[in-house]
Scaffold this motif. Structure first.
Motif: not given
Length: 261
Positions: A200, A232, A235, A238, A240-242, A245
């Motif tokens: 990350d 976008k 994210a 991956r 994950c919440e945008f 991110f």
């Protein structure tokens, strides 16, 4: 204050964008891309980048020589010139530099010499090195590992489109890995896989505009605003919440480009 996207690699001096910069930067802001690093490819054009950065508060620049430009720039290994140019308050990085054997097999010797010179400038200034690698992973790994032993330096593997060996070599040295619209292409399965493996705190987003527009805009002139599309997509793959991110990308961008603050 809400964090925002930073296009860590664009070419605002290139003709497809330069003639309508007001519009390009307005589009970027409207898509939450509020800072842009415009990247040097040839020192013959550095005054143009400096002027753009002076005219637009949100634009910063780098100083360096692209591997495909080494034969066109007599200062491609001019350490003193690079060092002096890097002192400008809006110069935030060195490069882009590196190795490109797809187009530049006739200039490999000059590419390597220029690349090593720019590594030395990055090392002494503490500015991040923006690395271009195409069809040259083995030599790239050899050079960055060898040079790192001579003293650490910060770097970004820009517009990542290489293999896992180079990605993990860079990560082992503390480098960042940046993804462009290429990661959204249907054919880019390996790049997508690598993009899910980057820690990350080491991932960045860029456009490399005016090139490499992300899907579904592929084939059109790319702009910094399209960082939003690529971010976008990253994210999503991956998982994950945008909004989180975007926060991570922002923190990563201002950490590696510490003169952006």
């Amino acid at each position: 204050m809400k964090n925002y996207l930073i296009d860590t690699h664009a070419h605002l001096d290139f003709p497809d964008l330069n003639y309508r910069l007001d519009e390009v930067l307005k589009n970027a802001i409207e898509n939450d891309v509020k800072k842009i690093v415009t990247i040097s490819t040839n020192l013959n054009n550095i005054d143009k980048l400096i002027k753009i950065s002076e005219n637009y508060e949100q634009v910063f620049y780098t100083v360096g020589i692209h591997p495909n430009e080494v034969l066109k720039d007599k200062n491609n290994s001019n350490y003193d010139m690079l060092l002096e140019l890097s002192k400008n308050k809006k110069c935030v990085g060195i490069g882009e530099c590196g190795l490109d054997y797809h187009y530049g097999k006739h200039s490999i010797k000059q590419q390597k010499a220029s690349f090593i010179t720019q590594i030395k400038v990055a090392r002494i200034t503490g500015l991040p090195l923006i690395i271009h690698a195409r069809d040259a992973d083995r030599d790239m790994i050899d050079i960055i590992e060898s040079e790192y032993k001579n003293g650490p330096f910060k770097a970004i593997l820009h517009c990542f489109s290489s293999g896992k060996d180079l990605a993990f070599c860079g990560l082992n040295l503390g480098f960042y890995v940046s993804f462009s619209g290429i990661v959204t292409f249907k054919s880019a399965k390996l790049i997508q896989e690598i993009a899910t493996m980057i820690p990350d705190d080491k991932i960045l987003v860029e456009t490399d505009s005016p090139y490499l527009s992300p899907t579904p805009l592929r084939g059109s002139i790319n702009e910094p605003k399209n960082c939003l599309i690529t971010a976008k997509y990253l994210a999503e793959i991956r998982k994950c919440e945008f909004s989180k991110f975007v926060d991570q990308l922002f923190m990563n961008s201002v950490k590696i480009f510490d003169k952006l603050n």
